[in-house]
Structures are given as structure tokens and as C-alpha cells.
Design an enzyme around this catalytic site. Structure first.
Site, PDB file in Angstrom:
ATOM      1  CG  LEU A  21      -6.366  -0.485  -4.193  1.00  0.00           C
ATOM      2  CD1 LEU A  21      -7.207  -1.678  -4.621  1.00  0.00           C
ATOM      3  CD2 LEU A  21      -7.188   0.784  -4.250  1.00  0.00           C
ATOM      4  CB  SER A  22      -4.962   2.101   2.275  1.00  0.00           C
ATOM      5  OG  SER A  22      -3.996   3.060   1.926  1.00  0.00           O
ATOM      6  CB  CYS A  23      -5.781  -2.650   4.792  1.00  0.00           C
ATOM      7  SG  CYS A  23      -5.569  -1.716   6.309  1.00  0.00           S
ATOM      8  CD  GLU A  24     -11.757  -1.811   1.605  1.00  0.00           C
ATOM      9  OE1 GLU A  24     -12.945  -1.475   1.645  1.00  0.00           O
ATOM     10  OE2 GLU A  24     -10.921  -1.257   0.877  1.00  0.00           O
TER      11      GLU A  24
END
Length: 320
Positions: free
Chosen positions: A31-34
Site C-alpha cells: 500500500l503506497s503512503c497516503e
């Protein structure tokens, strides 16, 4: 663990990524950072009604966010692994998002749903697959992580024969499974060759740790990995080419930095050459870099393509 506890683990902070799949000890999905998710979706310029192709479904969250903006039935997401795709379908369904998840090679896009208004990749590629350009309508937009350091936004020309755009930001992304990363890490390369050259390095390493010079090095020396680390003596840098050459820039704690290098290439010499070119060009920022993708050729250039003093072209045989 409570739902809040799980959320704290999976989404620790706006600038933190979370690995979601590991195979053979190697991270394969995340999951890429927000902050990066928001930046890339902003770069995509999504509007309701847009038909979107996503490459790299992963956990399915990014596809669900895209569908929330475009509307139901307009998003197709491609995942290379059946197991990961099935899990993503379950999560997307639970989120009540309407996304078609298909299993295929992302480099080939998904021609059955073309043309698309927008194409977005959630993994990094070295070369933009021409299939992505072919499957995007003229005037459409492609957003993808490029290389190891940033993401680009490209607009397809009206004749459909090229796509041009600019660097949007600096971040590291999971590479495509086809390209991966260097086969050997710094320690492996360093262990096989002793230092053959040593000299004082009279440059400000803080610039090397910053994004702008680092991106210029990425363009000019695409196979050279640069890692900066800080210890009690100050800032240091490790360099290697994933093959047989390495270098270190070591702070001595007294204001001096010593360069060591070994292997068939002189990586410090190469870095210094590019560093000088970067300074001579006015120390351009990463946002000054542009990319043009054409059939069989990808060119990265700075400010003015016709008058560029240095740039990198990839004709399929590698960067020059």
C-alpha cells in the site's frame, strides 16, 4: 486486534507505505503512503464519467478510490497474480465499489476496454509500455511511477503517436515484477572488490541527499543506486551498479569527506561528471524534467528538449 489497532498498523502515517505481500523474502506488493496516493490521483485529473485503466490492483484500495470519483462500471484494474486479484475483488466488493479486476500482464494494458480517458500504474516501470499510450485516447492522461524516484504525468498527443509530460514528485515505488531491481545489493558487490581508488571528495553531500540532484543522477546514470545514511561523523553515501562496481562517500567528522571506489567502473568519477553538468545547467529541480514517449523510444529531457545540454534516451537497448 481491534479495527483501530489494525488501522494503525496498516496506515501508520501519511508518509509511510505498508508491505502487503512477500514472496521468498522479497516484497511483491504494498500500500503506497497516503500522501503519494493523493498526489498521484491529483495528477491524474479525474472527472466523473472517465473510463480508467489501472495497472497493479494490489489490495484494491486505489481502484476503489478511482471508482468513487469516476462512477460505477468505469474502472478496469489489471493484476498479474490470480490470488492477489481474487483478494482484491473481495475487498472491492466489501467496499461496494464497482471495479472490474482482470488477471493479465500490466505491460500489455487491457485492450478489450480501450480507449481509456485515464491510465494509472501503481508500480514503477523503467520504460513506459507503448500499449498504455495506444490504449489512451488523444488528450488522455497517463500517470505512472518511473524508475526508482518519482512519478510522471503524460498527455497523449492528438495524433496518438506520442505522449509528453513532466515529473510530478519524488518518491520510491514498488517496481514491476518484470524489471525488479538490481540483482545484487551493495554489500554483495562491495564484498567482491577491494577499494582501488581513494581521494578527498570536496562537495556538499547534503545536495546528494536532496531530491533534485539525486533525480538528475537517476536520469544520467540509470543503473547506479545511491543510498544516503547518517552516522556520528555525518552524512555518507553508498553507490553501486548492481553488478561489479561500488563506491562510498564517507564523512570523517572533521568536515572532510573521503571517496572510496572499486570495480571496473569509477562511480564517483561518473557522479562528479553529472554533478558538474547539473550545476552548469543551473541546478534544475526535478520538476524541470520532462519525458516524451514515442514508438520504440523514450526520452527524458530538461526544460527545453531541442536545446537540452544533457538528457537520456532509451531506444529499447538502454539509456545513453
Amino acid at each position: 486486534m481491534s479495527p483501530d489497532g489494525w488501522a494503525a498498523v496498516v496506515y501508520p502515517g501519511p508518509y509511510d507505505a505498508t508491505v502487503t505481500q512477500v514472496e521468498g523474502g522479497v516484497p511483491m506488493s504494498s500500500l503506497s503512503c497516503e500522501a503519494i496516493v493523493a498526489d498521484m490521483l491529483d495528477s491524474l485529473l479525474l472527472d466523473p464519467g472517465h473510463r480508467v485503466l489501472e495497472l497493479g490492483t494490489g489490495a484494491g484500495r486505489n481502484a476503489a478510490l478511482v471508482a468513487a470519483r469516476t462512477g460505477p462500471g468505469l474502472v478496469t484494474s489489471v493484476e498479474v497474480g490470480e490470488g492477489l486479484a481474487e483478494l482484491a475483488r473481495e475487498r472491492i466488493k466489501a467496499a461496494r465499489a464497482d471495479v472490474a479486476v482482470v488477471v493479465a500482464d500490466g505491460a500489455k494494458g487491457w485492450p478489450a476496454g480501450a480507449p481509456y480517458d485515464r491510465v494509472i500504474s501503481t508500480y514503477a516501470v523503467e520504460r513506459i509500455p507503448w500499449a498504455w499510450v495506444e490504449q489512451t485516447r488523444p488528450g488522455g492522461r497517463i500517470v505512472t511511477p518511473w524508475g526508482r524516484l518519482g512519478h510522471v504525468a503524460l498527455t497523449v498527443a492528438e495524433d496518438g503517436r506520442s505522449a509528453t509530460g513532466w515529473v510530478q514528485g519524488l518518491a520510491q515505488f514498488m517496481p514491476s515484477r518484470e524489471t525488479g531491481g538490481p540483482v545484487r545489493d551493495f554489500q554483495e558487490v562491495r564484498s567482491e572488490t577491494s577499494a582501488a581508488h581513494e581521494h578527498l571528495f570536496d562537495r556538499d553531500l547534503a545536495l546528494l541527499a536532496g531530491g533534485h540532484l539525486l533525480f538528475a543522477l537517476r536520469v544520467a546514470l540509470p543503473d547506479v543506486m545511491v543510498t544516503t545514511v547518517r552516522d556520528a561523523d555525518g552524512l555518507n553515501a553508498w553507490l553501486h551498479d548492481g553488478d561489479a562496481s561500488w563506491a562510498t562517500l564517507c564523512s570523517q567528522g572533521d568536515g572532510r569527506t573521503v571517496a572510496f571506489q572499486g570495480g571496473s567502473r569509477r562511480l564517483v568519477d561518473e557522479v562528479e561528471r553529472v554533478w558538474d553538468l547539473w550545476v552548469a545547467a543551473g541546478s534544475p529541480s526535478l520538476y524541470d524534467f520532462r519525458m516524451t514517449v514515442e514508438p520504440g523510444c523514450q526520452t527524458v529531457w530538461c526544460r527545453d528538449r531541442s536545446a537540452a545540454s544533457w538528457w537520456a534516451a532509451d531506444d529499447g537497448a538502454g539509456a545513453h
